[in-house]
Write a protein that holds these residues in place. Structure first.
Motif, PDB file in Angstrom:
ATOM      1  N   LYS A  51      54.176  44.806  13.275  1.00  0.00           N
ATOM      2  CA  LYS A  51      54.633  43.819  12.497  1.00  0.00           C
ATOM      3  C   LYS A  51      56.235  43.556  12.664  1.00  0.00           C
ATOM      4  O   LYS A  51      57.083  44.544  13.017  1.00  0.00           O
ATOM      5  CB  LYS A  51      54.797  44.358  10.780  1.00  0.00           C
ATOM      6  N   ILE A  52      56.630  42.337  12.895  1.00  0.00           N
ATOM      7  CA  ILE A  52      57.719  41.982  13.316  1.00  0.00           C
ATOM      8  C   ILE A  52      58.446  41.521  12.156  1.00  0.00           C
ATOM      9  O   ILE A  52      58.147  40.469  11.354  1.00  0.00           O
ATOM     10  CB  ILE A  52      57.848  41.027  14.537  1.00  0.00           C
ATOM     11  N   VAL A  53      59.911  41.833  12.017  1.00  0.00           N
ATOM     12  CA  VAL A  53      60.899  41.817  11.140  1.00  0.00           C
ATOM     13  C   VAL A  53      61.990  41.264  11.800  1.00  0.00           C
ATOM     14  O   VAL A  53      62.773  41.932  12.408  1.00  0.00           O
ATOM     15  CB  VAL A  53      61.188  42.908  10.002  1.00  0.00           C
ATOM     16  N   ARG A  54      62.291  39.994  11.448  1.00  0.00           N
ATOM     17  CA  ARG A  54      63.722  39.373  12.134  1.00  0.00           C
ATOM     18  C   ARG A  54      64.743  39.291  11.103  1.00  0.00           C
ATOM     19  O   ARG A  54      64.590  39.021   9.984  1.00  0.00           O
ATOM     20  CB  ARG A  54      63.171  37.896  12.423  1.00  0.00           C
ATOM     21  N   LEU A  55      65.889  39.949  11.601  1.00  0.00           N
ATOM     22  CA  LEU A  55      67.053  40.077  10.923  1.00  0.00           C
ATOM     23  C   LEU A  55      67.916  38.854  11.579  1.00  0.00           C
ATOM     24  O   LEU A  55      68.834  38.913  12.341  1.00  0.00           O
ATOM     25  CB  LEU A  55      67.564  41.126  11.207  1.00  0.00           C
ATOM     26  N   GLU A  56      67.806  37.703  11.034  1.00  0.00           N
ATOM     27  CA  GLU A  56      68.423  36.315  11.569  1.00  0.00           C
ATOM     28  C   GLU A  56      69.652  36.060  10.837  1.00  0.00           C
ATOM     29  O   GLU A  56      70.437  35.301  11.456  1.00  0.00           O
ATOM     30  CB  GLU A  56      67.321  35.202  11.449  1.00  0.00           C
ATOM     31  N   GLN A  57      69.930  36.561   9.877  1.00  0.00           N
ATOM     32  CA  GLN A  57      71.224  36.176   8.925  1.00  0.00           C
ATOM     33  C   GLN A  57      72.346  37.083   9.574  1.00  0.00           C
ATOM     34  O   GLN A  57      72.390  38.279   9.509  1.00  0.00           O
ATOM     35  CB  GLN A  57      71.122  36.410   7.565  1.00  0.00           C
ATOM     36  N   ASN A  58      73.312  36.421  10.014  1.00  0.00           N
ATOM     37  CA  ASN A  58      74.642  37.006  10.469  1.00  0.00           C
ATOM     38  C   ASN A  58      75.741  36.984   9.501  1.00  0.00           C
ATOM     39  O   ASN A  58      75.944  35.924   8.819  1.00  0.00           O
ATOM     40  CB  ASN A  58      74.876  36.131  11.910  1.00  0.00           C
ATOM     41  N   TYR A  59      76.358  37.916   9.430  1.00  0.00           N
ATOM     42  CA  TYR A  59      77.696  38.077   8.486  1.00  0.00           C
ATOM     43  C   TYR A  59      78.991  38.129   9.001  1.00  0.00           C
ATOM     44  O   TYR A  59      79.742  38.310   8.394  1.00  0.00           O
ATOM     45  CB  TYR A  59      77.365  39.557   7.539  1.00  0.00           C
ATOM     46  N   ARG A  60      79.064  37.806  10.515  1.00  0.00           N
ATOM     47  CA  ARG A  60      80.157  37.912  10.990  1.00  0.00           C
ATOM     48  C   ARG A  60      80.781  36.599  11.643  1.00  0.00           C
ATOM     49  O   ARG A  60      81.796  36.317  11.487  1.00  0.00           O
ATOM     50  CB  ARG A  60      80.185  38.958  12.263  1.00  0.00           C
ATOM     51  N   SER A  61      79.767  35.764  12.138  1.00  0.00           N
ATOM     52  CA  SER A  61      80.137  34.546  12.712  1.00  0.00           C
ATOM     53  C   SER A  61      79.937  33.265  11.973  1.00  0.00           C
ATOM     54  O   SER A  61      79.370  33.363  10.837  1.00  0.00           O
ATOM     55  CB  SER A  61      79.100  34.437  14.013  1.00  0.00           C
ATOM     56  N   THR A  62      80.400  32.135  12.440  1.00  0.00           N
ATOM     57  CA  THR A  62      80.450  31.044  11.485  1.00  0.00           C
ATOM     58  C   THR A  62      79.305  30.226  12.198  1.00  0.00           C
ATOM     59  O   THR A  62      78.806  30.410  13.460  1.00  0.00           O
ATOM     60  CB  THR A  62      81.871  30.162  11.632  1.00  0.00           C
ATOM     61  N   GLN A  63      78.803  29.178  11.355  1.00  0.00           N
ATOM     62  CA  GLN A  63      77.576  28.579  11.907  1.00  0.00           C
ATOM     63  C   GLN A  63      77.724  27.863  13.333  1.00  0.00           C
ATOM     64  O   GLN A  63      76.863  27.900  14.099  1.00  0.00           O
ATOM     65  CB  GLN A  63      77.006  27.546  10.843  1.00  0.00           C
ATOM     66  N   PRO A  64      79.017  27.121  13.531  1.00  0.00           N
ATOM     67  CA  PRO A  64      79.074  26.509  14.838  1.00  0.00           C
ATOM     68  C   PRO A  64      78.969  27.597  15.944  1.00  0.00           C
ATOM     69  O   PRO A  64      78.359  27.102  17.230  1.00  0.00           O
ATOM     70  CB  PRO A  64      80.564  26.002  14.806  1.00  0.00           C
ATOM     71  N   ILE A  65      79.387  28.749  15.754  1.00  0.00           N
ATOM     72  CA  ILE A  65      79.206  29.606  16.841  1.00  0.00           C
ATOM     73  C   ILE A  65      77.811  30.135  17.117  1.00  0.00           C
ATOM     74  O   ILE A  65      77.169  30.216  18.198  1.00  0.00           O
ATOM     75  CB  ILE A  65      80.016  31.063  16.407  1.00  0.00           C
ATOM     76  N   LEU A  66      77.102  30.308  15.769  1.00  0.00           N
ATOM     77  CA  LEU A  66      75.573  30.684  15.921  1.00  0.00           C
ATOM     78  C   LEU A  66      74.984  29.420  16.309  1.00  0.00           C
ATOM     79  O   LEU A  66      73.825  29.680  17.118  1.00  0.00           O
ATOM     80  CB  LEU A  66      75.169  30.957  14.653  1.00  0.00           C
ATOM     81  N   ASP A  67      75.111  28.208  16.243  1.00  0.00           N
ATOM     82  CA  ASP A  67      74.588  27.040  16.647  1.00  0.00           C
ATOM     83  C   ASP A  67      74.521  27.073  18.454  1.00  0.00           C
ATOM     84  O   ASP A  67      73.513  26.906  19.283  1.00  0.00           O
ATOM     85  CB  ASP A  67      75.017  25.676  16.214  1.00  0.00           C
TER      86      ASP A  67
END
Length: 201
Positions: A51-67
């Motif tokens: 079972k793969i659990v993806r931890l995709e929410q980031n608490y450090r960066s802003t969305q433009p960096i994540l894009d």
């Protein structure tokens, strides 16, 4: 983990063993000590009913960096698909900066530290040493202090401490001989510690 470690885990757990792996296939940074990213990429093939659990929410960066990060990850040939997101949707788009030299880029910590000190801007550095705390910088500063103040015992101890056999006590005696211009004592010291001749010229 390296291939041997992965094999040991496989042998201990067996095909249906209760094994959990935590990692990020996009951040395999320990290859210099034998780590192999295929250990995590092939995990679902090695063990059954994974079972793969993806931890995709980031608490450090802003969305433009994540894009930008997501766009880079999309180009990977072998990967676990993921879309990083955050509730911090604001922020400027990342920019490509081309510095004129290594000292003109603020990522170079020594150059940045010197610039901040020159401007009187206070800062904290986490991890590693500050510029003026590095051993070779302390050595140079000790030499410079002796030029302006030959009576600086601490600077003498630092400078002379590099001579084999010279400890703090001997360094203090040598410094006192220099300060008092005791040629007889200096003659004995320079005869015993030949490197001292170069320093005292």
């Amino acid at each position: 983990t390296n291939l041997v470690q992965a094999r040991i885990v496989g042998l201990l757990a067996g095909k249906n063993g209760n094994v959990m792996a935590v990692g990020d296939d996009a951040q395999s940074i320990y290859s210099f000590r034998g780590a192999d990213v295929t250990n995590i990429l092939k995990f679902p093939d090695i063990f059954e009913d994974v079972k793969i659990v993806r931890l995709e929410q980031n608490y450090r960066s802003t969305q433009p960096i994540l894009d930008l990060t997501n766009a880079i990850l999309d180009g990977a040939e072998t990967k676990f698909d993921k879309k990083l997101f955050t509730e911090q949707t604001w922020g400027d788009k990342p920019q490509l900066m081309v510095p004129l030299s290594d000292f003109s880029q603020s990522n170079r910590s020594y150059g940045l530290e010197v610039a901040l000190k020159r401007l009187g801007v206070g800062f904290k550095k986490y991890g590693g040493l500050k510029f003026n705390e590095a051993a070779h910088i302390k050595d140079v500063l000790a030499f410079m202090r002796l030029v302006s103040n030959p009576a600086d015992i601490i600077a003498w101890q630092r400078t002379l401490g590099h001579i084999k056999g010279v400890g703090p006590k001997t360094a203090t005696k040598i410094a006192q001989a220099v300060i008092s211009a005791d040629q007889k004592a200096l003659g004995k010291f320079t005869k015993k510690y030949q490197l001292l001749q170069d320093i005292l010229r």
